[in-house]
Design a protein around this motif. Structure first.
Motif, PDB file in Angstrom:
ATOM      1  N   GLY A  39     -15.090 -73.872 -38.478  1.00  0.00           N
ATOM      2  CA  GLY A  39     -15.724 -73.712 -37.263  1.00  0.00           C
ATOM      3  C   GLY A  39     -16.146 -72.273 -37.506  1.00  0.00           C
ATOM      4  N   LYS A  40     -17.444 -71.974 -36.594  1.00  0.00           N
ATOM      5  CA  LYS A  40     -17.959 -70.537 -36.896  1.00  0.00           C
ATOM      6  C   LYS A  40     -16.900 -69.613 -36.235  1.00  0.00           C
ATOM      7  CE  LYS A  40     -22.772 -71.942 -35.611  1.00  0.00           C
ATOM      8  NZ  LYS A  40     -22.850 -73.147 -35.014  1.00  0.00           N
ATOM      9  N   SER A  43     -14.952 -69.450 -32.813  1.00  0.00           N
ATOM     10  CA  SER A  43     -14.909 -70.543 -32.154  1.00  0.00           C
ATOM     11  C   SER A  43     -13.403 -71.040 -31.828  1.00  0.00           C
ATOM     12  CB  SER A  43     -15.741 -71.872 -33.097  1.00  0.00           C
ATOM     13  OG  SER A  43     -14.653 -71.607 -34.278  1.00  0.00           O
ATOM     14  N   ARG A 214     -12.459 -79.565 -36.709  1.00  0.00           N
ATOM     15  CA  ARG A 214     -13.622 -78.853 -36.570  1.00  0.00           C
ATOM     16  C   ARG A 214     -13.459 -78.105 -35.029  1.00  0.00           C
ATOM     17  NH1 ARG A 214     -18.885 -77.686 -38.354  1.00  0.00           N
ATOM     18  NH2 ARG A 214     -19.045 -79.704 -39.507  1.00  0.00           N
ATOM     19  N   GLU A 216     -15.628 -76.317 -32.106  1.00  0.00           N
ATOM     20  CA  GLU A 216     -16.954 -76.218 -31.853  1.00  0.00           C
ATOM     21  C   GLU A 216     -17.161 -76.294 -30.434  1.00  0.00           C
ATOM     22  OE1 GLU A 216     -20.737 -78.048 -34.229  1.00  0.00           O
ATOM     23  OE2 GLU A 216     -19.537 -79.284 -33.670  1.00  0.00           O
ATOM     24  N   GLN A 217     -17.947 -75.565 -29.662  1.00  0.00           N
ATOM     25  CA  GLN A 217     -18.108 -75.484 -28.414  1.00  0.00           C
ATOM     26  C   GLN A 217     -16.833 -76.002 -27.570  1.00  0.00           C
ATOM     27  OE1 GLN A 217     -21.309 -78.365 -28.872  1.00  0.00           O
ATOM     28  NE2 GLN A 217     -22.824 -76.745 -28.368  1.00  0.00           N
TER      29      GLN A 217
END
Length: 226
Positions: A39-40, A43, A214, A216-217
């Motif tokens: 993940g970024k 995140s 992951r 994410e959001q």
């Protein structure tokens, strides 16, 4: 008791200072498993790891780490939980004013080791395991980034942890050195410690397969292994 579940999160929500970081976390880790968290930056990967060692509280959902209920764990039980975890930080966090050997000795003494001979033997064992057996006398600043990260891994495995949390362990290393670090972690995993590794280097996932989640959001999703 092969492949027992050692971490189980069900519908966990993580918030920090009133902000929801991650929600709907369903996560399971079994003995000897190798799991990637991708993940970024920002995140929530590192925050998730912090809930495992009791640095960030869990207020919602069910979370169990090595038999501890992380919602109701008492402050005084956190040190015994942390003794069963090995943590590998991206920025090494070695004590810069003492040698590699003294860094490792400091951790053993802090976790209750008393016998001088046993301490020396264990330090030699872990240094050999990470390929640094001749570097005990050096100061951290005399080592390359990859060598420092090997020492950090040696430090993480001193107490033969059930779980190693590796937070971007290749983040500050060049690609080739990073590969060697993951290879080393995979080897340690094959000897019984489960590993959760955060990374944004997706090439590693192809080369060293593992289970992948992951972030994410604000969601935490299992990925289908390719």
């Amino acid at each position: 008791m092969e492949n027992q579940t050692i971490i189980s999160y069900k519908n966990v929500e993580i918030e920090l200072q009133g902000q929801i970081i991650l929600t709907g976390i369903d996560f399971e880790l079994k003995q000897g498993e190798f799991v990637y968290l991708i993940g970024k930056v920002g995140s929530g990967k590192s925050t998730f790891l912090k809930t495992i060692y009791g640095e960030v509280e869990i207020k919602q959902g069910e979370a169990n780490v090595l038999g501890h209920d992380m919602q109701s764990i008492r402050q005084k039980d956190i040190p015994s939980l942390r003794r069963r975890l090995g943590i590998v930080f991206q920025d090494f966090q070695l004590l810069t004013d003492r040698t590699v050997y003294e860094n490792l000795k400091f951790v053993l003494k802090a976790t209750g080791w008393k016998n001088k001979m046993e301490i020396e033997n264990r330090i030699q064992e872990v240094l050999t395991q990470v390929g640094m057996e001749t570097k005990g006398y050096k100061m951290p600043n005399e080592l390359s980034g990859g060598e420092q990260q090997r020492i950090v891994i040696a430090r993480a495995i001193l107490n033969r942890p059930d779980i190693i949390l590796a937070d971007e362990p290749t983040g500050n290393l060049d690609a080739e050195t990073g590969r060697k670090i993951v290879e080393l972690l995979k080897e340690i995993c094959s000897q019984g410690s489960a590993i959760i590794m955060t990374t944004h280097n997706l090439n590693l996932l192809n080369e060293f397969p593992g289970k992948v989640y992951r972030c994410e959001q604000h969601r935490f999703n299992p990925m289908h292994n390719s």
